[in-house]
Design an enzyme around this catalytic site. Structure first.
Site, PDB file in Angstrom:
ATOM      1  N   TYR A 127      30.943 -31.150 -10.899  1.00  8.61           N
ATOM      2  CA  TYR A 127      30.956 -29.691 -10.990  1.00  8.61           C
ATOM      3  C   TYR A 127      32.356 -29.127 -11.272  1.00  8.61           C
ATOM      4  CZ  TYR A 127      26.312 -30.175  -8.940  1.00  8.61           C
ATOM      5  OH  TYR A 127      25.007 -30.531  -8.693  1.00  8.61           O
ATOM      6  N   ASP A 173      25.539 -37.902  -0.363  1.00  8.54           N
ATOM      7  CA  ASP A 173      25.502 -39.246  -0.945  1.00  8.54           C
ATOM      8  C   ASP A 173      26.824 -39.978  -0.813  1.00  8.54           C
ATOM      9  OD1 ASP A 173      22.774 -39.395  -2.237  1.00  8.54           O
ATOM     10  OD2 ASP A 173      23.515 -37.576  -3.163  1.00  8.54           O
ATOM     11  N   HIS A 223      30.646 -37.690 -15.536  1.00  8.89           N
ATOM     12  CA  HIS A 223      29.319 -37.120 -15.327  1.00  8.89           C
ATOM     13  C   HIS A 223      29.402 -35.637 -15.057  1.00  8.89           C
ATOM     14  CE1 HIS A 223      29.347 -36.706 -10.786  1.00  8.89           C
ATOM     15  NE2 HIS A 223      30.431 -37.436 -10.984  1.00  8.89           N
ATOM     16  N   TYR A 245      21.323 -23.995  -8.643  1.00 10.20           N
ATOM     17  CA  TYR A 245      21.894 -23.670  -7.338  1.00 10.20           C
ATOM     18  C   TYR A 245      23.400 -23.895  -7.311  1.00 10.20           C
ATOM     19  CZ  TYR A 245      23.107 -28.245  -5.284  1.00 10.20           C
ATOM     20  OH  TYR A 245      23.731 -29.431  -4.972  1.00 10.20           O
ATOM     21  N   ARG A 246      23.912 -24.597  -8.314  1.00  3.63           N
ATOM     22  CA  ARG A 246      25.313 -25.023  -8.330  1.00  3.63           C
ATOM     23  C   ARG A 246      25.597 -25.514  -9.736  1.00  3.63           C
ATOM     24  NH1 ARG A 246      26.969 -29.877  -4.194  1.00  3.63           N
ATOM     25  NH2 ARG A 246      29.239 -29.842  -4.368  1.00  3.63           N
TER      26      ARG A 246
END
Length: 586
Positions: A135, A196, A427, A508-509
């Protein structure tokens, strides 16, 4: 291949606040070795000049940094004139680069930074530990911002209350550190909830609405009081913390999720009671279309808490990808790897052939677990071909055991091995939210798969199911040294955001470069929400210095000047300057 010296750089938690527990060192070394093995991109070594934020002269900027250094100590203000070095998984590109980094040691020093930023109208961007992987990491949204690294010198666990099942932490406390501290105090009756990966900040993850996988997996729902420095330099405490001498600050929640309205310097968090036993389970489902029926079965079980934790439904391609090997190990052709090739390889693995895997956990004494697991088994086996995997048949390096640890509140670091799916793996995530309905799951799955096929990208979906909603988490893995695959990842993401919005699904993000587009999808009633957010921003941050552009909310002096990053902007991050201060002569 990495040298022993390169691998040994992985710091331990006993040596550094951002390190890992000693018992995970071998696993970390193995993961890092895999990354070095697939790396073809050379590390940048060219010297670079620091970026100066728009709206301030270069000479004045360095004078301002010197002044800040006098307040914090010169060693705690670092000019960013060094090469941009790739991290393990993401790189901070030139478009999102900081001018300097400040390292405060207390709420009072954060106040000093904010007051300083207002004086010179310099944009600042706070991070906890900078591990917002997928993100944007530690990068600021506005090029040239001064990053406030809260984690380096504010990393104390201020309290663990074994009677109230709460803790109070600073931004630099990782899930690793909290877990180790609970164990060191002998509080076996307390569990933490971990995402995670355990290396990120408890505060940072919670504020960005991250999740874990025990019954306490909704971290934002489990936080309590906050201490916050506002953009004007004032300090507030939310909830019961506003009452002097209050003794329930860590027990009652507050505000400031995903906002650029304040800098959180302390946060209370609830801890989970040890349930007295637990048992992980996993089911395999054969057909792609089983997803819809499975989600409809999950919904009443989840709402009634028979399915107790934030569990995952993962696609078969992730069974391969999480092994940490290049996809060329299995397929050397162009375009997305064919599902039949994936299925051919998983047939040879301990889990066997499948399209979907459900990872879950049951909590409590054995007789209670037995009762709940029988209900789950009867329901899941209504789907033809569904089978429960016997954990005794799985080797200790099987991914199932990582999920087992995480769902028991034990931090791990296996998850991101799928970044090695391509050389120089990076990613970025697409994460829409929907109701827990089979029709929605299938719609989102087909929508995402169609776009991935269009752009020639492997589709790695996983559904995380909450109590009333579910997140589809799609990780796009790409070669960061290949402009073609970087562009494909960006274009695919932008199309999926619009596709999802047309069907009523919002993220949501999201990543820094996508925040403006995502914010633009929340446009009900002539953008009433954004207008409200802008009013709040201008009232609380009149000089527009705190994280401008975070979550797509721009302060007045940036607004209407082309700072938004959208499809049309071609990913250029800087607009046409900022509005001058009132009374400034042009």
């Amino acid at each position: 291949m990495p040298t022993d010296g390169e691998i040994s750089k992985t710091p331990l938690l006993s040596e550094k606040y951002s390190g890992i527990p000693k018992h995970l060192l071998d696993k970390a070394q193995a993961a890092k070795s895999l990354i070095f093995e697939t790396r073809t991109k050379s590390t940048s070594t060219r010297q670079r000049l620091p970026v100066i934020p728009q709206g301030i002269e270069k000479t004045k900027f360095f004078q301002a940094l010197k002044e800040l250094g006098q307040q914090l100590g010169q060693e705690n203000v670092e000019v960013n004139d060094k090469p941009l070095v790739d991290g393990w998984y993401m790189e901070h590109e030139e478009e999102l680069v900081a001018s300097a980094v400040a390292y405060p040691s207390s709420t009072e020093e954060v106040q000093k930074i904010v007051i300083w930023a207002n004086k010179y109208r310099i944009p600042i961007f706070p991070i906890s530990m900078g591990r917002n992987l997928g993100y944007g990491g530690a990068a600021p949204r506005v090029r040239g911002s001064v990053v406030i690294d809260l984690g380096k010198r504010m990393n104390q666990i201020l309290d663990i209350n074994p009677e109230d099942y709460t803790c109070l932490v600073e931004p630099g406390v990782s899930f690793y550190a909290l877990y180790e501290a609970v164990k060191a105090k002998g509080y076996d009756h307390l569990w933490i909830d971990t995402p995670d990966l355990g290396g990120g900040s408890v505060i940072g993850n919670t504020l960005d609405r991250g999740v874990g996988y025990t019954p306490y997996g909704d971290h934002w729902a489990c936080h309590s009081g906050l201490e916050v420095v506002l953009p004007t330099g004032e300090v507030i405490r939310t909830g019961m913390g506003a009452l002097p001498g209050n003794n329930t600050w860590q027990n009652f929640p507050g505000l400031f999720s995903q906002s650029n309205l304040g800098i959180v310097t302390k946060m209370g968090m609830t801890l989970m009671p040890n349930p007295g036993g637990y048992e992980s389970f996993m089911y395999a489902f054969q057909k792609e279309e089983d997803l819809g029926d499975l989600i409809d079965i999950i919904r009443p079980l989840r709402i009634s808490n028979i399915l107790e934790n934030v569990a995952q439904v993962r696609h078969v391609i992730q069974t391969l990808a999480v092994k940490g090997k290049l996809r060329s190990t299995y397929f050397s052709g162009d375009g997305p790897i064919p599902e039949e090739v994936v299925r051919e390889h998983v047939r040879e693995m301990p889990i066997g052939d499948h399209t979907w895997l459900y990872y879950g956990m049951s909590y409590g004494p054995e007789h209670i677990r037995k009762y709940k697991l029988e209900i789950i088994d009867n329901e899941f086996k209504k789907i033809p071909g569904a089978r429960r995997i016997d954990p005794k048949t799985l080797p200790k390096d099987e991914y199932f055991w990582s999920r087992d640890r995480i769902a028991a509140g034990v931090p791990d670091l296996v998850e991101l091995l799928w970044v090695n799916w391509v050389p120089n793996g990076a990613h970025v995530a697409f994460s829409p939210v929907s109701p827990i309905r089979g029709t929605d799951a299938m719609k989102l799955f087909k929508m995402g798969k169609s776009r991935h096929d269009e752009f020639g990208i492997d589709f790695l979906p996983a559904f995380c199911v909450g109590l009333r909603e579910m997140h589809l988490i799609v990780e796009i893995v790409f070669d960061k040294d290949d402009p073609k695959t970087r562009k494909a990842a960006n274009d695919c993401l932008r199309e999926m955001i619009d596709d999802a919005a047309k069907e009523g699904y919002g993220e949501y993000r999201t990543h820094l470069v996508l925040m403006d587009q995502v914010a633009g999808t929340y446009d009900w009633n002539d953008n009433a929400l954004m207008k409200f957010n802008e009013k709040l921003k201008d009232a609380l941050d009149p000089n527009g210095i705190l994280a401008p552009g975070k979550s797509g909310v721009w302060p007045k002096r940036y607004r209407g000047r082309g700072w938004e990053m959208t499809k049309a902007s071609e990913n250029r991050s800087e607009g046409q300057g900022v509005a001058p201060a009132a009374g400034t002569r042009l």
